[in-house]
Scaffold this active site. Structure first.
Site, PDB file in Angstrom:
ATOM      1  N   ASP A  14      -3.895 -92.639 -85.955  1.00  0.00           N
ATOM      2  CA  ASP A  14      -2.500 -93.382 -85.506  1.00  0.00           C
ATOM      3  C   ASP A  14      -3.511 -94.342 -84.438  1.00  0.00           C
ATOM      4  OD1 ASP A  14      -0.825 -92.298 -86.953  1.00  0.00           O
ATOM      5  OD2 ASP A  14      -0.081 -91.236 -84.963  1.00  0.00           O
ATOM      6  N   GLU A 175       6.374 -97.026 -91.825  1.00  0.00           N
ATOM      7  CA  GLU A 175       5.673 -95.980 -90.733  1.00  0.00           C
ATOM      8  C   GLU A 175       4.562 -97.346 -89.607  1.00  0.00           C
ATOM      9  OE1 GLU A 175       5.345 -91.202 -91.776  1.00  0.00           O
ATOM     10  OE2 GLU A 175       3.912 -92.723 -92.214  1.00  0.00           O
TER      11      GLU A 175
HETATM   12  C1  6LW Z   1       2.751 -91.563 -87.077  1.00  0.00           C
HETATM   13  C2  6LW Z   1       3.604 -91.670 -88.678  1.00  0.00           C
HETATM   14  C3  6LW Z   1       1.935 -91.460 -89.333  1.00  0.00           C
HETATM   15  O1  6LW Z   1       3.906 -91.615 -86.502  1.00  0.00           O
HETATM   16  O2  6LW Z   1       1.729 -90.353 -88.955  1.00  0.00           O
HETATM   17  O3  6LW Z   1       0.215 -92.140 -90.587  1.00  0.00           O
HETATM   18  C4  6LW Z   1       2.704 -89.742 -87.827  1.00  0.00           C
HETATM   19  N1  6LW Z   1       1.345 -91.896 -89.912  1.00  0.00           N
HETATM   20  O4  6LW Z   1       3.032 -93.066 -88.640  1.00  0.00           O
HETATM   21  C5  6LW Z   1       2.345 -88.431 -86.953  1.00  0.00           C
HETATM   22  O5  6LW Z   1       0.884 -89.241 -86.947  1.00  0.00           O
END
Ligand code: 6LW
Length: 491
Positions: A14, A175
């Site tokens: 992230d 996300e």
């Molecule tokens: C994070 C989300 C994700 O909150 O994995 O790859 C989750 N994306 O955005 C945890 O790292």
């Protein structure tokens, strides 16, 4: 220029990046149940990164007592505004979204300022005299997607209604939203598809921060979901930054499979870098063809994918600045001195959700060797070295003492089940873990030679098997209800 990905290897998921006035880029990553939280890096060229500390270093900022593996801190965003750095993040096991700030990037960060908004993956946009907060969650009308509101950055107070500005391009799990004001556009980047093999990065834009947003006609702008037989998968969760020459760059997470045809990864999600370019229509083109590659060359503004360079073999060692502890370490139980570490045991066990005495360093390369000598092993103590994914999944060398002397045992923990492999009796305690992409071997020194006590495939420590969001950390641990101290010397 030419470089090899990942630019930060090992469990550093992230990524979020910003540029400051001092000529450096700064980058943060998630840390979940590990402490200190939110590893912080800096770089002059976006390729070579140095970890300079963590943003969360005190119990008053974060209490991880009893949190589940892959709970805790998710997906931070770092931004720089008028001399101050901000990092906004979600404590998924506690009070939700908050930010910390500092005016001295080499010093401590503030106490948390909480933002009374739901969702995860929060981000900030500093836009003139306004500050926008976004996350992927519900807006004031219960609409799910990227929701945006204005906040007071001094107090964290929400100043406007919260509005869903995008539901994405149709992929599941929108996300990691980040909003940028570039020229006349508000650009929204967001990941979709989930952080596994369907992961992708999409782009949207609007003339106004609250929308309406249109989707980029070549969404997803980045994905490896259709790239078969390639070790790098799961590309998404991106952030962009511009260098002093005007070139834009993207950092994102992706993972490296243990083999091109074997869909397992155990080193965690790592940090990748691509040059990105605004096309004539004002949309981003990522890398050479919208995929995430192991090597790039950028010459005269043209990007080509190239072979990766050599990856070094990792000689594991403990560096206090990068070291990680599990949940809420009692720092009184640790003493660091050069290449030795003293660990004072407690009754807490490595296989539990408690604050076991443990200090580790991420495994950053597939090829890795970790070797230690151990002294001070007392009766009733269990101590040693472990390749640790989470409390239920780890490969250990355990040293113990009885009236008859010392033993070392290789133990493979998979799915919470400890499988006891071989035990040898030893005079001196020397322990070694050896790894390549596919296999771990655990050795003890016995009778003048190294003896292999256990071996196991790396895939049983992979995210595909163990679940969760973390990667392998090689660490030293000490369990001892009598409070004895084991001394480890790293070789
Ligand atoms: C994070 C989300 C994700 O909150 O994995 O790859 C989750 N994306 O955005 C945890 O790292």
């Amino acid at each position: 220029m030419k470089y090899t990905n990942p630019v930060i290897r090992g469990f550093y998921p992230d990524p979020s990046v910003c540029k400051a006035d001092d000529g450096y880029f700064y980058l943060v990553c998630s840390s979940f149940q590990f402490f200190p939280g939110l590893p912080l890096f800096r770089s002059r060229n976006l390729v070579d990164w140095e970890q300079i500390g963590h943003c969360i270093t005190r119990r008053s900022q974060l209490d991880l007592t009893g949190v589940e593996a892959s709970g805790g801190l998710f997906a931070p965003t770092i931004r720089y505004n008028k001399g101050r750095f901000y990092v906004v993040v979600t404590n998924t096991s506690g009070d939700g979204n908050f930010y910390v700030y500092t005016d001295d990037i080499n010093g401590e960060w503030s106490e948390p300022v909480s933002v009374d908004r739901g969702g995860i993956d929060p981000s900030l946009l500093f836009d003139g005299d306004k500050v926008y907060f976004m996350s992927n969650g519900e807006d004031d009308d219960g609409e799910h997607g990227v929701s945006l509101c204005e906040i007071d950055i001094d107090t964290g107070k929400v100043l406007s209604r919260c509005k869903c500005i995008s539901k994405g391009s149709g992929g599941r799990f929108i996300e990691a939203p980040h909003l940028y004001h570039i020229g006349e556009w508000y650009y929204l980047l967001a990941a979709e598809g989930g952080t596994e093999y369907g992961h992708m990065e999409c782009m949207f834009r609007s003339r106004e921060p609250f929308g309406p947003y249109e989707g980029c006609h070549h969404n997803p702008i980045l994905t490896n979901r259709n790239l078969g037989g390639y070790t790098v998968q799961g590309a998404g969760h991106a952030d962009i930054v511009q260098d002093d020459d005007g070139q834009w760059w993207m950092v994102n997470l992706a993972f490296r499979q243990i083999h091109m045809w074997r869909p397992f990864h155990h080193l965690g999600r790592e940090v990748f870098l691509e040059p990105v370019f605004f096309d004539d229509d004002g949309w981003l083109r990522v890398g050479s063809d919208g995929t995430c590659r192991l090597g790039y060359a950028l010459e005269n503004g043209v990007c080509t994918a190239v072979e990766a360079g050599e990856y070094p073999k990792q000689r594991w060692e403990i560096d206090k600045k990068e070291a990680c502890f599990i949940r809420c370490p009692d720092y009184g139980n640790y003493r660091f001195d050069g290449n030795t570490v003293e660990l004072k045991g407690t009754a807490n066990k490595l296989n539990s959700r408690d604050n076991v005495t443990f200090v580790g360093m991420r495994q950053r390369e597939f090829e890795c060797t970790a070797e230690v000598e151990t002294e001070g092993v007392a009766e009733g103590m269990r101590c040693g070295i472990t390749a640790y994914m989470n409390e239920g999944n780890h490969y250990d060398l355990v040293a113990e003492r009885s009236r008859d002397g010392c033993t070392v045992t290789g133990i493979i923990n998979v799915g919470g089940v400890p499988i006891v492999m071989d035990t040898v009796r030893v005079d001196e305690i020397r322990l070694k873990i050896d790894a390549d992409a596919l296999y771990y071997r655990l050795w003890a020194y016995c009778g003048g030679q190294w003896v292999c006590l256990a071996g196991m495939e790396s895939k049983y420590l992979s995210s595909e098997v163990c679940e969760g969001f973390t990667g392998v950390i090689i660490g030293l641990f000490c369990e001892d209800g009598n409070g004895g101290t084991a001394k480890f010397t790293v070789r």
